[in-house]
Design a protein around this motif. Sequence first.
Motif, PDB file in Angstrom:
ATOM      1  N   GLN A 361      34.738  28.945  37.241  1.00 13.15           N
ATOM      2  CA  GLN A 361      34.186  27.680  37.706  1.00 13.15           C
ATOM      3  C   GLN A 361      32.662  27.737  37.728  1.00 13.15           C
ATOM      4  O   GLN A 361      32.075  28.744  38.124  1.00 13.15           O
ATOM      5  CB  GLN A 361      34.710  27.363  39.112  1.00 13.15           C
ATOM      6  N   GLY A 362      32.023  26.676  37.320  1.00  6.16           N
ATOM      7  CA  GLY A 362      30.568  26.592  37.312  1.00  6.16           C
ATOM      8  C   GLY A 362      30.035  26.186  38.665  1.00  6.16           C
ATOM      9  O   GLY A 362      29.418  25.126  38.818  1.00  6.16           O
ATOM     10  N   ASP A 363      30.260  27.011  39.664  1.00  6.09           N
ATOM     11  CA  ASP A 363      29.860  26.729  41.042  1.00  6.09           C
ATOM     12  C   ASP A 363      29.023  27.906  41.518  1.00  6.09           C
ATOM     13  O   ASP A 363      29.524  29.031  41.644  1.00  6.09           O
ATOM     14  CB  ASP A 363      31.109  26.571  41.913  1.00  6.09           C
ATOM     15  N   ASP A 364      27.749  27.674  41.792  1.00  7.62           N
ATOM     16  CA  ASP A 364      26.859  28.757  42.188  1.00  7.62           C
ATOM     17  C   ASP A 364      27.157  29.300  43.579  1.00  7.62           C
ATOM     18  O   ASP A 364      26.641  30.348  43.959  1.00  7.62           O
ATOM     19  CB  ASP A 364      25.399  28.298  42.124  1.00  7.62           C
ATOM     20  N   THR A 365      28.000  28.597  44.343  1.00  4.34           N
ATOM     21  CA  THR A 365      28.297  29.054  45.705  1.00  4.34           C
ATOM     22  C   THR A 365      29.582  29.863  45.790  1.00  4.34           C
ATOM     23  O   THR A 365      29.868  30.459  46.826  1.00  4.34           O
ATOM     24  CB  THR A 365      28.411  27.868  46.671  1.00  4.34           C
ATOM     25  N   ARG A 366      30.386  29.879  44.691  1.00  2.00           N
ATOM     26  CA  ARG A 366      31.664  30.590  44.736  1.00  2.00           C
ATOM     27  C   ARG A 366      31.899  31.336  43.427  1.00  2.00           C
ATOM     28  O   ARG A 366      31.416  30.940  42.368  1.00  2.00           O
ATOM     29  CB  ARG A 366      32.842  29.634  44.960  1.00  2.00           C
ATOM     30  N   LEU A 367      32.685  32.386  43.534  1.00  2.00           N
ATOM     31  CA  LEU A 367      33.215  33.089  42.373  1.00  2.00           C
ATOM     32  C   LEU A 367      34.699  32.773  42.320  1.00  2.00           C
ATOM     33  O   LEU A 367      35.485  33.290  43.124  1.00  2.00           O
ATOM     34  CB  LEU A 367      32.984  34.603  42.508  1.00  2.00           C
ATOM     35  N   ALA A 368      35.097  31.890  41.420  1.00  2.00           N
ATOM     36  CA  ALA A 368      36.489  31.444  41.365  1.00  2.00           C
ATOM     37  C   ALA A 368      36.872  31.137  39.925  1.00  2.00           C
ATOM     38  O   ALA A 368      36.100  30.533  39.175  1.00  2.00           O
ATOM     39  CB  ALA A 368      36.693  30.203  42.237  1.00  2.00           C
ATOM     40  N   ALA A 369      38.067  31.561  39.559  1.00  2.00           N
ATOM     41  CA  ALA A 369      38.578  31.275  38.222  1.00  2.00           C
ATOM     42  C   ALA A 369      38.969  29.811  38.115  1.00  2.00           C
ATOM     43  O   ALA A 369      39.349  29.168  39.102  1.00  2.00           O
ATOM     44  CB  ALA A 369      39.777  32.166  37.919  1.00  2.00           C
ATOM     45  N   THR A 370      38.861  29.266  36.919  1.00  2.00           N
ATOM     46  CA  THR A 370      39.422  27.942  36.646  1.00  2.00           C
ATOM     47  C   THR A 370      40.939  28.097  36.496  1.00  2.00           C
ATOM     48  O   THR A 370      41.482  29.207  36.504  1.00  2.00           O
ATOM     49  CB  THR A 370      38.846  27.390  35.344  1.00  2.00           C
ATOM     50  N   ALA A 371      41.628  26.961  36.336  1.00  2.00           N
ATOM     51  CA  ALA A 371      43.073  27.036  36.078  1.00  2.00           C
ATOM     52  C   ALA A 371      43.342  27.844  34.806  1.00  2.00           C
ATOM     53  O   ALA A 371      44.280  28.657  34.749  1.00  2.00           O
ATOM     54  CB  ALA A 371      43.650  25.628  35.957  1.00  2.00           C
ATOM     55  N   LYS A 372      42.509  27.638  33.799  1.00  2.00           N
ATOM     56  CA  LYS A 372      42.649  28.421  32.566  1.00  2.00           C
ATOM     57  C   LYS A 372      42.366  29.897  32.834  1.00  2.00           C
ATOM     58  O   LYS A 372      43.063  30.780  32.316  1.00  2.00           O
ATOM     59  CB  LYS A 372      41.675  27.881  31.510  1.00  2.00           C
ATOM     60  N   GLY A 373      41.360  30.177  33.657  1.00  2.00           N
ATOM     61  CA  GLY A 373      41.026  31.552  33.986  1.00  2.00           C
ATOM     62  C   GLY A 373      42.139  32.265  34.723  1.00  2.00           C
ATOM     63  O   GLY A 373      42.355  33.472  34.535  1.00  2.00           O
ATOM     64  N   GLN A 374      42.867  31.523  35.579  1.00  2.00           N
ATOM     65  CA  GLN A 374      44.013  32.117  36.272  1.00  2.00           C
ATOM     66  C   GLN A 374      45.094  32.520  35.277  1.00  2.00           C
ATOM     67  O   GLN A 374      45.751  33.556  35.443  1.00  2.00           O
ATOM     68  CB  GLN A 374      44.581  31.124  37.293  1.00  2.00           C
ATOM     69  N   LEU A 375      45.270  31.700  34.245  1.00  2.00           N
ATOM     70  CA  LEU A 375      46.294  32.006  33.231  1.00  2.00           C
ATOM     71  C   LEU A 375      45.887  33.186  32.358  1.00  2.00           C
ATOM     72  O   LEU A 375      46.739  33.954  31.904  1.00  2.00           O
ATOM     73  CB  LEU A 375      46.542  30.776  32.351  1.00  2.00           C
ATOM     74  N   PHE A 376      44.585  33.318  32.117  1.00  2.00           N
ATOM     75  CA  PHE A 376      44.082  34.388  31.249  1.00  2.00           C
ATOM     76  C   PHE A 376      43.165  35.301  32.058  1.00  2.00           C
ATOM     77  O   PHE A 376      42.022  35.564  31.673  1.00  2.00           O
ATOM     78  CB  PHE A 376      43.348  33.782  30.048  1.00  2.00           C
ATOM     79  N   LEU A 377      43.702  35.785  33.167  1.00  2.00           N
ATOM     80  CA  LEU A 377      42.898  36.560  34.104  1.00  2.00           C
ATOM     81  C   LEU A 377      42.388  37.857  33.475  1.00  2.00           C
ATOM     82  O   LEU A 377      41.244  38.263  33.714  1.00  2.00           O
ATOM     83  CB  LEU A 377      43.706  36.857  35.365  1.00  2.00           C
ATOM     84  N   ASN A 378      43.200  38.508  32.675  1.00  2.00           N
ATOM     85  CA  ASN A 378      42.752  39.748  32.044  1.00  2.00           C
ATOM     86  C   ASN A 378      41.568  39.501  31.113  1.00  2.00           C
ATOM     87  O   ASN A 378      40.622  40.290  31.063  1.00  2.00           O
ATOM     88  CB  ASN A 378      43.897  40.410  31.268  1.00  2.00           C
ATOM     89  N   ASP A 379      41.621  38.393  30.366  1.00  2.00           N
ATOM     90  CA  ASP A 379      40.499  38.058  29.483  1.00  2.00           C
ATOM     91  C   ASP A 379      39.230  37.789  30.295  1.00  2.00           C
ATOM     92  O   ASP A 379      38.127  38.195  29.899  1.00  2.00           O
ATOM     93  CB  ASP A 379      40.838  36.820  28.643  1.00  2.00           C
ATOM     94  N   LEU A 380      39.386  37.115  31.422  1.00  2.00           N
ATOM     95  CA  LEU A 380      38.242  36.836  32.286  1.00  2.00           C
ATOM     96  C   LEU A 380      37.647  38.133  32.817  1.00  2.00           C
ATOM     97  O   LEU A 380      36.422  38.343  32.772  1.00  2.00           O
ATOM     98  CB  LEU A 380      38.684  35.926  33.433  1.00  2.00           C
ATOM     99  N   LEU A 381      38.486  39.027  33.299  1.00  2.00           N
ATOM    100  CA  LEU A 381      37.995  40.263  33.880  1.00  2.00           C
ATOM    101  C   LEU A 381      37.301  41.155  32.859  1.00  2.00           C
ATOM    102  O   LEU A 381      36.349  41.866  33.179  1.00  2.00           O
ATOM    103  CB  LEU A 381      39.147  41.023  34.556  1.00  2.00           C
ATOM    104  N   GLN A 382      37.775  41.110  31.619  1.00  2.00           N
ATOM    105  CA  GLN A 382      37.171  41.948  30.586  1.00  2.00           C
ATOM    106  C   GLN A 382      35.691  41.640  30.406  1.00  2.00           C
ATOM    107  O   GLN A 382      34.914  42.525  30.019  1.00  2.00           O
ATOM    108  CB  GLN A 382      37.902  41.715  29.254  1.00  2.00           C
ATOM    109  N   LEU A 383      35.282  40.415  30.692  1.00  2.00           N
ATOM    110  CA  LEU A 383      33.880  40.041  30.547  1.00  2.00           C
ATOM    111  C   LEU A 383      32.973  40.764  31.545  1.00  2.00           C
ATOM    112  O   LEU A 383      31.766  40.849  31.355  1.00  2.00           O
ATOM    113  CB  LEU A 383      33.720  38.529  30.699  1.00  2.00           C
ATOM    114  N   PHE A 384      33.580  41.285  32.623  1.00  2.00           N
ATOM    115  CA  PHE A 384      32.791  41.920  33.676  1.00  2.00           C
ATOM    116  C   PHE A 384      32.869  43.435  33.636  1.00  2.00           C
ATOM    117  O   PHE A 384      32.363  44.100  34.544  1.00  2.00           O
ATOM    118  CB  PHE A 384      33.243  41.409  35.043  1.00  2.00           C
ATOM    119  N   LEU A 385      33.514  43.983  32.627  1.00  2.00           N
ATOM    120  CA  LEU A 385      33.547  45.433  32.490  1.00  2.00           C
ATOM    121  C   LEU A 385      32.162  45.937  32.119  1.00  2.00           C
ATOM    122  O   LEU A 385      31.472  45.350  31.262  1.00  2.00           O
ATOM    123  CB  LEU A 385      34.551  45.861  31.419  1.00  2.00           C
ATOM    124  N   ALA A 386      31.750  47.016  32.740  1.00  2.00           N
ATOM    125  CA  ALA A 386      30.409  47.572  32.486  1.00  2.00           C
ATOM    126  C   ALA A 386      30.307  48.064  31.039  1.00  2.00           C
ATOM    127  O   ALA A 386      31.254  48.560  30.469  1.00  2.00           O
ATOM    128  CB  ALA A 386      30.140  48.715  33.436  1.00  2.00           C
TER     129      ALA A 386
END
Length: 386
Positions: A361-386
């Motif tokens: 979600q494009g919200d500067d006050t929260r870190l939250a997945a979109t509905a699509k992000g919830q469905l593709f949570l692994n893909d979302l998390l991969q973006l934050f791997l060091a």
Amino acid sequence: MSDTAGGRFLLPPLALYIHIPWCVRKCPYCDFNSHAAGPTLPEEEYVDALLADLDIDLQHVHGRPLTSIFFGGGTPSLFSDRALGRLLEGIERRIAFAPDIEITLEANPGTFEQAKFKGYRALGINRLSIGVQSFQEAKLKALGRIHDGGEAIRAADMARAAGFDNFNLDLMHGLPEQSIEDALFDLRTAIAQAPTHLSWYQLTMEPNTVFWNQPPVLPEDDLLWDIQEAGQALLAAEGYAQYEVSAYAQPGKQARHNLNYWTFGDFLGIGAGAHAKLSTPHGRILRTWKTRLPKDYLDPGKVYQAGERVLDSDELPFEFLMNVLRLTDGAPTELFSQRTGLSLQQLEQARREAERRGLLQGDDTRLAATAKGQLFLNDLLQLFLA
């Protein structure tokens, strides 16, 4: 509180997980550290070991009260109220309980005895999590469960009669030969028992289980998706709001122990195979794990802790987000620095890419997945791997 890596580190709330490793029988899908119980359980010896284990871990408390306690397993309801009472008394002598502490006990319908559950409630245990999985005989048999649908319904009735006004029912979907109608029947039956919380999750094949080596025939992906959509719509219509990937609750009845876990809080772990996540006042975060086999855990010649690992600072963003992004509403952005001691700026590049892909979600006050992000949570998390 101390300065660490550009952020202000605050010790998070503290919970306690207690592992009771015995079951009447090991289920073929279960990859938890559980073991078939013999004719008698070493209750007294195990309680002694748990308290001795906790004594060693008191160094990690740092003056914090316990906000929640969770008895997991295995089947904790195999233990008597007398044994659990001695354990809780011993814990409270060592660590203060928060005034509104949540104390949850996992139980299976086949182990329900109303007198025992009244005893549990009298001890201050104020929440039950009942492992139903299904109300249908064929499905329960396929899962290797020892109870039937009628026992599951009676378990909910006995929980209420024993004074529990807050309880969870555990249900699975995606079961062998399950149709949408089967899945919705289970959900409707569960809802009719008026639990305050429902855990509804898909059966998965895990390594080191009977099902991994002898997999049953499960529904196809399209049917699994249809089951998921229909079930979520039913739960929402009946007043159970989804707040985590597989957790649904009536207003104000989210599992506080699990919320602490998913918001990267601290938790002590005692018992055979128990894990813990602990913070130090200087900003280090470590994970520990205990000796896995009950016979070794009970052996006075062996140590309780099997291992410990300090998390590197470059691991922390992924570790934090792996938990909070499971929550439907995510977490406030400031929680990242509070829990990790790191600057939120470290996430900036990955956040913007995740937003661009429609996963965050494009919200500067929260870190939250979109509905699509919830469905593709692994893909979302991969973006934050060091």
